[in-house]
Write an enzyme that holds these catalytic residues in place. Sequence first.
Site, PDB file in Angstrom:
ATOM      1  N   GLY A 151       0.823  -1.200   0.000  1.00  0.00           N
ATOM      2  CA  GLY A 151       0.000   0.000   0.000  1.00  0.00           C
ATOM      3  C   GLY A 151       0.861   1.255   0.000  1.00  0.00           C
ATOM      4  O   GLY A 151       2.064   1.207   0.274  1.00  0.00           O
ATOM      5  N   CYS A 152       0.223   2.367  -0.328  1.00  0.00           N
ATOM      6  CA  CYS A 152       0.975   3.620  -0.455  1.00  0.00           C
ATOM      7  C   CYS A 152       1.481   4.106   0.899  1.00  0.00           C
ATOM      8  O   CYS A 152       2.682   4.368   1.064  1.00  0.00           O
ATOM      9  CB  CYS A 152       0.116   4.680  -1.130  1.00  0.00           C
ATOM     10  SG  CYS A 152      -1.523   4.901  -0.421  1.00  0.00           S
ATOM     11  N   TYR A 153       0.595   4.202   1.886  1.00  0.00           N
ATOM     12  CA  TYR A 153       1.060   4.614   3.220  1.00  0.00           C
ATOM     13  C   TYR A 153       2.116   3.642   3.751  1.00  0.00           C
ATOM     14  O   TYR A 153       3.168   4.074   4.232  1.00  0.00           O
ATOM     15  CB  TYR A 153      -0.111   4.706   4.193  1.00  0.00           C
ATOM     16  CG  TYR A 153      -1.047   5.876   4.008  1.00  0.00           C
ATOM     17  CD1 TYR A 153      -0.573   7.191   4.108  1.00  0.00           C
ATOM     18  CD2 TYR A 153      -2.404   5.693   3.769  1.00  0.00           C
ATOM     19  CE1 TYR A 153      -1.439   8.271   3.960  1.00  0.00           C
ATOM     20  CE2 TYR A 153      -3.272   6.770   3.629  1.00  0.00           C
ATOM     21  CZ  TYR A 153      -2.788   8.055   3.720  1.00  0.00           C
ATOM     22  OH  TYR A 153      -3.643   9.122   3.587  1.00  0.00           O
ATOM     23  N   SER A 156       5.555   4.294   2.422  1.00  0.00           N
ATOM     24  CA  SER A 156       6.199   5.510   2.940  1.00  0.00           C
ATOM     25  C   SER A 156       6.660   5.355   4.384  1.00  0.00           C
ATOM     26  O   SER A 156       7.479   6.118   4.871  1.00  0.00           O
ATOM     27  CB  SER A 156       5.232   6.697   2.836  1.00  0.00           C
ATOM     28  OG  SER A 156       4.287   6.672   3.902  1.00  0.00           O
TER      29      SER A 156
END
Lengths: 348, 348, 348, 348
Positions: A151-153, A156
């Site tokens: 996932g994107c979060y 990061s």
Amino acid sequence: MVKVGILGATGYAGAELTRLLTGHSAVQIKFLDSRSYNGKKYSSVYPNLYNEIDMHCNTADLNNLSWIDEIDILFCALPHGLSQKAVKIASSEGKRVIDLSADFRISNKGVYEQWYGVKHEAEEELKKSVYGLCEVHREDIKMGQIIANPGCYPTSILLPLYPLLKEDATSLQNIIIDSKSGVSGAGRNPSDSILFSQCNENVKAYSIASHRHIPEIEEQLSLMVEKEVIIQFTPHLIPMTRGILSTIYLENSKDLKSKDIEEIFNINYKNERFIRLLTEGDLPQTKAVTGTNYCDIAVKIDDRTGRIIIISAIDNLIKGAAGQAVQNMNIILGFDEGMGLNQMSQWP
Amino acid sequence: MVKVGILGATGYAGAELTRLLTGHSAVQIKFLDSRSYNGKKYSSVYPNLYNEIDMHCNTADLNNLSWIDEIDILFCALPHGLSQKAVKIASSEGKRVIDLSADFRISNKGVYEQWYGVKHEAEEELKKSVYGLCEVHREDIKMGQIIANPGCYPTSILLPLYPLLKEDATSLQNIIIDSKSGVSGAGRNPSDSILFSQCNENVKAYSIASHRHIPEIEEQLSLMVEKEVIIQFTPHLIPMTRGILSTIYLENSKDLKSKDIEEIFNINYKNERFIRLLTEGDLPQTKAVTGTNYCDIAVKIDDRTGRIIIISAIDNLIKGAAGQAVQNMNIILGFDEGMGLNQMSQWP
Amino acid sequence: MVKVGILGATGYAGAELTRLLTGHSAVQIKFLDSRSYNGKKYSSVYPNLYNEIDMHCNTADLNNLSWIDEIDILFCALPHGLSQKAVKIASSEGKRVIDLSADFRISNKGVYEQWYGVKHEAEEELKKSVYGLCEVHREDIKMGQIIANPGCYPTSILLPLYPLLKEDATSLQNIIIDSKSGVSGAGRNPSDSILFSQCNENVKAYSIASHRHIPEIEEQLSLMVEKEVIIQFTPHLIPMTRGILSTIYLENSKDLKSKDIEEIFNINYKNERFIRLLTEGDLPQTKAVTGTNYCDIAVKIDDRTGRIIIISAIDNLIKGAAGQAVQNMNIILGFDEGMGLNQMSQWP
Amino acid sequence: MVKVGILGATGYAGAELTRLLTGHSAVQIKFLDSRSYNGKKYSSVYPNLYNEIDMHCNTADLNNLSWIDEIDILFCALPHGLSQKAVKIASSEGKRVIDLSADFRISNKGVYEQWYGVKHEAEEELKKSVYGLCEVHREDIKMGQIIANPGCYPTSILLPLYPLLKEDATSLQNIIIDSKSGVSGAGRNPSDSILFSQCNENVKAYSIASHRHIPEIEEQLSLMVEKEVIIQFTPHLIPMTRGILSTIYLENSKDLKSKDIEEIFNINYKNERFIRLLTEGDLPQTKAVTGTNYCDIAVKIDDRTGRIIIISAIDNLIKGAAGQAVQNMNIILGFDEGMGLNQMSQWP
């Protein structure tokens, strides 16, 4: 040429996949599946690609995967819940699959079902899947048949935390993560909360203490230290299109100095093409990574409070989705990891 | 009619003061001081006020305060360091002063000088000044001669924390505050970092562990509990003009439930005109307070992590600056606190 | 107190009506109709109005207008086509109606049906309706039972053109109008083209030579000069929430000078509360009118080309919709026209 | 490898040149001149290029061009007025120069001096310069020593007008051009009018009837038809970073149909890599060209009014500046015109 197909090619992650793969010199796209735009010229849905790509959208029949023979690798950019069937059939046909949904990211079926509120219908495939965080799981990815693109979060957050947890550099208590995301992270499906007039000149938190990326992050962090890790995670929606900035608060339990942390990052990431460690007071900003597969990271020690503050920035649709998916494909195929991913970010 | 003058009337806080006081039925503005726009029609500097106000900017002579006789109350919206002289003379003339700079917010001269890097030349006045956080220090404000109008970030942080600290509802350890501000907080003085093209489609943290609002927040929190409180504070710049959203992480050391917290807020703020406690899952967003003097607050308990998460939203130029200054004036003069501050926020 | 009801209170124009009427000292809102949010607290749909208004949305039964007895004036902010029935019944009950849709703006039923693609079912009411451009048709509005509140683009175009056409100051040939609108003009109904990620960092023209406001503008201009007027009109969507800027190109067939034009405007608009003529090189900008009922206008003569260029700016949701509707109500009721409309614009 | 130097490398056009040339496989950058950031790491001024480029800024001595020997081609991205000296010396040393300022775009020295308000000190060089509108003047560019890279607005206007004027398809009367530009067109030099808080949620016209690109556009149009052409041109500043959309109004004096116009475009531009003619109702939008060297064009015939409306979109910093400069270099050197310019635009 490697032949690929994309399920869900007209969502934003699918569109970035389509764009990046169009520019990948060793790839040929065989089909672009879409439920919303069946029969339409792809470049009328994504007018940036006018003259760049000359294909039409077609809704793939998920019950009759005859089209599977055309391809070597399948990218699934469908919403969670929808890709299980396709992944199941494709993998049963021996194809390698890179799935951008959440369906194969959480190894525990029960945890998935609890947080996502749907049943998981592909338990066998789930067991075989590899979590595709390239810089961390590269060796497993090479051999994986089903790659669960992170996932994107989580991307990061996990990339900056990995070296610190691996080197036992911080306490596992009181990990607090405050993330800020552009609106494209919510996709292209029209709804009130992502209208221009609702988002512009506005900022808000959402899904406090309940965002679905929490179990994904916690599982991965727990694997890194072989202990259960609990985090506090709060996502915020801010008035920009692309980018995620994560601000991570850690206890500096070993009283490390900046140069200790930099050394830990250097040991682990020195040769990583897509990790940039900023030093000398420079801080990540999303604009500097937009359009790229980079994850920019900086670390600040606060001696007053005894904390380590980490800032990371990624393009949510590239390193946080389609770019990492292409990087995973490159790893699988033994290509240079940067193939198709060498665009520099524009400024301003 | 109360006669007022504004020093620094062409900065953004000064401009909001000018607008709000123009609409205040009991106030007459006598002068609008500006160093940058001396002699210009005010409405050519702030074209929103065309036909609303018919005054020119004039640079006030800070060495010869003959103009002081014209006014009852002086508003100072000068940059920090510049207002000390004016405040000194005005208060020596017996005028009441509402100072929007940082110069009188921190009671300890040495702490001020250390964080702001300038000498404090008005120590006597500093001792007499009152911290103008209206809902918390109302009684002192009534009698104060010099009111130090709080900073924008501190306002967004202190208002939600006050009831919890006062009622001893949370641990003082591990208070972490992650704030997001619009660009207007940086003022109108042109510089690279606030250009449209540098800020748009971008988000970044700044002044990590070193922002000048830290000692102001810590002093006020320490006063609330009569113990030294240390916080972690990280401000972020986001691509919007107005608004601050603060996300505050606290330890739920007493295992409170949502309704306990709501009760604490109700006890302390039930009759407060400008505090709105959102419940039933509603969360603050800056758009809902833009243009108003409200501070919106919501509280979320995370049982998994044992934390209380508080979200607050204000308009940085109103409740965080000019609106609170007008509210302070209303308190001083015994007016209804809402006078001149009853505008509703527009949506969208 | 005047009792009013609003049909379509949860669209953006309806929401501005609700906000403005809540602040109107002589008005009491009796109901807020909504098809999308039936039963919901109004302030949960428009969180800016939390604590300002304590009503719920209710879907009005358009077949049984028993609720009509409660009110003196009906505001219709329904989409075009939907308001005809309500207007018909309300006016048959002797109520005065201010309709914000397009349904009663075009006097020729056939023209309406051709451009809007729906049948007009209230021909009798259409004949009785008055076009509510306040500064132009004030006397007719006073006596009107059905007021057709003008469109947003037409308001921004007709107000600056009226004095020039009335005074025969320009040729009727080659009137070219290029307008730029914020996204809120498209309403709150979710669709792909008004998503944040589709609009941000983007500008485009739309409905070239075919926008539905063309016949409305042409009819009104033709009435002003008692000749048929044909215009070229191109609207553009730009990445902001509120505001319309119209750039109007006219032939300076009488070789007028700037001061001639200013005089013409002064003659016609000198006493108009909501028209501001900018001079001395100042030019309208939407930010200066946002939140107000103003129409800002400036005129530039180009001697090289023999043209008059006019720039106008309005807030599309206020002067272009809800504000003008309130102004119409004030006219009807003999109130001061500024009642409830005296908010100043914020800057920045 | 072709060796190049860039004067003015830290303005926005210079930064895009630096980025594009860094990615150009046949080019080596020898120096990056900057007056504002002398001695600084280039990637600290443009953090997007961290790890992509490892050079420092150096202020080139314009009186002692010893550095000229290092390079084959000089790019000047200095403000107008400043590049004349450098261009003079470089060309006297036999170097080829691509100048992005306005200094060599207008062949008539007097006209230049009148519109720009500075003396032209390089008259001989002006006579030799070639206007670098690639698709129109390609043959001259091949042989040119000094290439005057076109302005951003002129590029967006001349490219769509060229085929129509060349083929005598439209009247030369009443050419009206209404352009909308992002803020980056105003450069990176801090000033009040380009601050985020001044531009966001705002749109305005500027330099009406007086913009400096007018004589440049008129000279080029006049050359196309060998007659004097006068235009009406109004630029607008809109709240986005990149992109220009030009809306052009022409008289359809020959009563052409859409397919006639399309044929004219096809005849002239069929083989142009960087011109995309949109048909079937598709309209240009700036987002679709951002980051690319494309000029997107669509044409609409309005039979009601007898006009042709043309819409064009470019990225002001690429096709309108640095991209066209690289294209010019490719032409000069006999490279494929697309070298270094093949990036696809991102969406969203």
